[in-house]
Scaffold this motif. Structure first.
Motif, PDB file in Angstrom:
ATOM      1  N   LEU A 193       0.834  -1.210   0.000  1.00  0.00           N
ATOM      2  CA  LEU A 193       0.000   0.000   0.000  1.00  0.00           C
ATOM      3  C   LEU A 193       0.866   1.257   0.000  1.00  0.00           C
ATOM      4  O   LEU A 193       0.552   2.244  -0.686  1.00  0.00           O
ATOM      5  CB  LEU A 193      -0.948  -0.005   1.202  1.00  0.00           C
ATOM      6  N   GLN A 194       1.974   1.215   0.751  1.00  0.00           N
ATOM      7  CA  GLN A 194       2.908   2.340   0.741  1.00  0.00           C
ATOM      8  C   GLN A 194       3.512   2.524  -0.648  1.00  0.00           C
ATOM      9  O   GLN A 194       3.683   3.657  -1.112  1.00  0.00           O
ATOM     10  CB  GLN A 194       4.025   2.108   1.759  1.00  0.00           C
ATOM     11  N   LEU A 195       3.800   1.418  -1.301  1.00  0.00           N
ATOM     12  CA  LEU A 195       4.344   1.482  -2.660  1.00  0.00           C
ATOM     13  C   LEU A 195       3.330   2.095  -3.618  1.00  0.00           C
ATOM     14  O   LEU A 195       3.685   2.928  -4.456  1.00  0.00           O
ATOM     15  CB  LEU A 195       4.769   0.091  -3.134  1.00  0.00           C
ATOM     16  N   ALA A 196       2.077   1.708  -3.486  1.00  0.00           N
ATOM     17  CA  ALA A 196       1.028   2.271  -4.343  1.00  0.00           C
ATOM     18  C   ALA A 196       0.947   3.788  -4.160  1.00  0.00           C
ATOM     19  O   ALA A 196       0.797   4.530  -5.141  1.00  0.00           O
ATOM     20  CB  ALA A 196      -0.315   1.621  -4.031  1.00  0.00           C
ATOM     21  N   GLU A 197       1.056   4.246  -2.921  1.00  0.00           N
ATOM     22  CA  GLU A 197       1.024   5.685  -2.654  1.00  0.00           C
ATOM     23  C   GLU A 197       2.231   6.378  -3.283  1.00  0.00           C
ATOM     24  O   GLU A 197       2.097   7.470  -3.867  1.00  0.00           O
ATOM     25  CB  GLU A 197       0.982   5.950  -1.155  1.00  0.00           C
ATOM     26  N   ALA A 198       3.407   5.766  -3.184  1.00  0.00           N
ATOM     27  CA  ALA A 198       4.615   6.353  -3.789  1.00  0.00           C
ATOM     28  C   ALA A 198       4.486   6.401  -5.308  1.00  0.00           C
ATOM     29  O   ALA A 198       4.911   7.381  -5.936  1.00  0.00           O
ATOM     30  CB  ALA A 198       5.856   5.551  -3.379  1.00  0.00           C
ATOM     31  N   ILE A 199       3.893   5.372  -5.884  1.00  0.00           N
ATOM     32  CA  ILE A 199       3.680   5.357  -7.344  1.00  0.00           C
ATOM     33  C   ILE A 199       2.745   6.481  -7.731  1.00  0.00           C
ATOM     34  O   ILE A 199       2.995   7.199  -8.711  1.00  0.00           O
ATOM     35  CB  ILE A 199       3.133   3.984  -7.793  1.00  0.00           C
ATOM     36  N   ASP A 200       1.656   6.644  -6.975  1.00  0.00           N
ATOM     37  CA  ASP A 200       0.694   7.707  -7.278  1.00  0.00           C
ATOM     38  C   ASP A 200       1.330   9.091  -7.184  1.00  0.00           C
ATOM     39  O   ASP A 200       0.983   9.996  -7.941  1.00  0.00           O
ATOM     40  CB  ASP A 200      -0.516   7.624  -6.339  1.00  0.00           C
ATOM     41  N   ARG A 201       2.293   9.254  -6.262  1.00  0.00           N
ATOM     42  CA  ARG A 201       2.997  10.536  -6.114  1.00  0.00           C
ATOM     43  C   ARG A 201       4.133  10.672  -7.130  1.00  0.00           C
ATOM     44  O   ARG A 201       4.755  11.731  -7.214  1.00  0.00           O
ATOM     45  CB  ARG A 201       3.595  10.649  -4.710  1.00  0.00           C
TER      46      ARG A 201
END
Length: 125
Positions: A22-30
């Motif tokens: 989930l943290q990775l998904a947030e970093a990808i979105d940013r």
């Protein structure tokens, strides 16, 4: 080590991998490439520990003398809650089923993340 303890450990590790995903998904979105690299590296440790715990469960199952018990425990570990006999096996069955659900969720997350990062070059079709 007790198979229930190993199953619980696997559940905890799956939760850790899911959180990191989930943290990775947030970093990808940013579009934060530095964070993405760090988070991908962070995923390695719990995934490695999952592999070790899975191997320990397989070794434990192989060491069970009674083939009927081994067959029943294997069925439980593969999600057959009806194979459980007694409270301890029922608890193991619930943990194993939870682990299977978590694993499926993580695989779906991983597919989504891979497609976001790699697009057409994703390892998933």
């Amino acid at each position: 080590m007790d198979i229930f303890v190993l199953a619980k450990r696997i559940g905890n590790l799956f939760n850790e991998v899911e959180d990191i995903s989930l943290q990775l998904a947030e970093a990808i979105d940013r579009r934060d490439e530095v964070s993405m690299r760090m988070i991908v590296a962070m995923r390695y440790e719990p995934i490695q520990k999952l592999s070790v715990a899975d191997r320990a469960i397989r070794e434990h199952l192989d060491s069970i003398d009674n083939s009927e018990d081994a067959k029943r425990i294997r069925a439980i570990m593969n999600g057959d809650e009806s194979a459980a006999q007694g409270e301890l096996e029922q608890s193991l069955a619930q943990q194993a089923s939870s682990n299977i659900r978590l694993q499926k969720r993580i695989i779906e997350q991983d597919k989504m993340l891979s497609k976001k990062i790699a697009g057409d070059k994703s390892i998933y079709p």
